[in-house]
Design an enzyme around this catalytic site. Structure first.
Site, PDB file in Angstrom:
ATOM      1  N   ASN A  73       0.824  -1.217   0.000  1.00 48.92           N
ATOM      2  CA  ASN A  73       0.000   0.000   0.000  1.00 48.92           C
ATOM      3  C   ASN A  73       0.854   1.262   0.000  1.00 48.92           C
ATOM      4  O   ASN A  73       1.950   1.294   0.566  1.00 48.92           O
ATOM      5  CB  ASN A  73      -1.010  -0.006   1.152  1.00 48.92           C
ATOM      6  N   CYS A 112      -4.220   0.758  -2.246  1.00 45.81           N
ATOM      7  CA  CYS A 112      -4.154  -0.486  -1.487  1.00 45.81           C
ATOM      8  C   CYS A 112      -3.126  -1.428  -2.119  1.00 45.81           C
ATOM      9  O   CYS A 112      -2.865  -1.361  -3.331  1.00 45.81           O
ATOM     10  CB  CYS A 112      -5.508  -1.177  -1.481  1.00 45.81           C
ATOM     11  N   GLU A 139       0.410   5.402   0.606  1.00 46.30           N
ATOM     12  CA  GLU A 139      -0.495   6.452   1.100  1.00 46.30           C
ATOM     13  C   GLU A 139      -0.031   7.826   0.648  1.00 46.30           C
ATOM     14  O   GLU A 139       1.059   8.000   0.103  1.00 46.30           O
ATOM     15  CB  GLU A 139      -0.565   6.360   2.627  1.00 46.30           C
ATOM     16  N   CYS A 181     -10.396  -4.998   1.119  1.00 42.73           N
ATOM     17  CA  CYS A 181     -11.528  -4.079   1.246  1.00 42.73           C
ATOM     18  C   CYS A 181     -12.465  -4.249   0.044  1.00 42.73           C
ATOM     19  O   CYS A 181     -12.126  -4.913  -0.947  1.00 42.73           O
ATOM     20  CB  CYS A 181     -11.038  -2.636   1.354  1.00 42.73           C
ATOM     21  N   GLU A 225      -3.344  -4.529  -2.849  1.00 47.16           N
ATOM     22  CA  GLU A 225      -3.910  -5.404  -3.890  1.00 47.16           C
ATOM     23  C   GLU A 225      -3.977  -4.647  -5.220  1.00 47.16           C
ATOM     24  O   GLU A 225      -3.720  -5.216  -6.282  1.00 47.16           O
ATOM     25  CB  GLU A 225      -5.332  -5.852  -3.500  1.00 47.16           C
TER      26      GLU A 225
HETATM   27  N1  THU Z   1      -5.330  -1.280   2.716  1.00 44.12           N
HETATM   28  C1  THU Z   1      -4.859  -2.139   1.771  1.00 44.12           C
HETATM   29  O1  THU Z   1      -3.713  -2.001   1.307  1.00 44.12           O
HETATM   30  N2  THU Z   1      -5.667  -3.137   1.347  1.00 44.12           N
HETATM   31  C2  THU Z   1      -6.941  -3.345   1.793  1.00 44.12           C
HETATM   32  O2  THU Z   1      -7.653  -4.173   1.244  1.00 44.12           O
HETATM   33  C3  THU Z   1      -7.427  -2.593   2.945  1.00 44.12           C
HETATM   34  C4  THU Z   1      -6.646  -1.389   3.309  1.00 44.12           C
HETATM   35  C5  THU Z   1      -4.468  -0.161   3.135  1.00 44.12           C
HETATM   36  C6  THU Z   1      -5.003   1.190   2.723  1.00 44.12           C
HETATM   37  C7  THU Z   1      -4.378   2.091   3.751  1.00 44.12           C
HETATM   38  O3  THU Z   1      -3.084   2.463   3.294  1.00 44.12           O
HETATM   39  C8  THU Z   1      -4.215   1.197   4.977  1.00 44.12           C
HETATM   40  O4  THU Z   1      -4.358  -0.141   4.520  1.00 44.12           O
HETATM   41  C9  THU Z   1      -5.220   1.463   6.068  1.00 44.12           C
HETATM   42  O5  THU Z   1      -6.518   1.403   5.594  1.00 44.12           O
END
Ligand code: THU
Length: 159
Positions: A61, A72, A63, A111, A74
């Protein structure tokens, strides 16, 4: 008429219960948590895709100070898969996560938005694939069908 939707998945107690291929993919996803850029949530997610010809494609991930721009793990892995311009199908994706705050001892499921993206690629490839989930430790979920993660989905057939 009432229809019922069922989702099947395996629950394992430890890495030893997985095949060698599944185990090494999951370990790769765990390694990929260390490539995450997550200074805001401090929630580090790693993903690893295994293609039918044995290639492993990574994701983590990323940000941004503008929070909605977060990518994310994935999504990054799937974009990376497309970047490889491979004609191979996906066999499995493994996903893991860790955080600075506590030990994650249960699997972290993708998610909703990621499920949509994971499904799109299954549609595109005309091939379902397996999803392997574990936190830093604890139970491991192996979901044989990514499609089962998002029933009654919106896809290109709805356009
Ligand atoms: N996140 C993912 O990388 N994959 C998911 O399916 C759920 C959330 C990341 C997004 C964000 O950077 C952190 O997790 C917290 O939500």
């Amino acid at each position: 008429m009432l229809l019922k939707i069922e989702t099947e998945y395996y629950i394992y107690d430890s890495l030893e219960d997985l095949s060698e291929i599944q185990r090494s993919l999951l370990l790769r996803a765990k390694q990929n948590t260390h490539h995450a850029y997550a200074p805001y949530s401090k929630f580090y997610v790693g993903a690893a895709i295994l293609t039918d010809d044995g290639k492993v494609i990574d994701g983590s991930n990323h940000e941004n100070a503008a929070y909605p721009m977060c990518l994310c793990a994935e999504q990054v892995a799937i974009a990376n898969f497309h970047q490889h311009r491979t004609d191979q199908k996906i066999k499995s994706i493994a996903i893991s996560a860790r955080t600075a705050d506590k030990l994650i001892d249960s699997p972290v499921p993708p998610c909703g938005a990621c499920r949509q993206i994971l499904l799109e690629v299954a549609e595109k490839l005309k091939a379902d694939y397996e999803v392997i989930l574990q936190g830093e430790t604890g139970k491991i979920f192996v979901i044989p069908s990514v499609k089962a993660l998002l029933p009654i989905q919106f896809d290109s057939s709805n356009l």
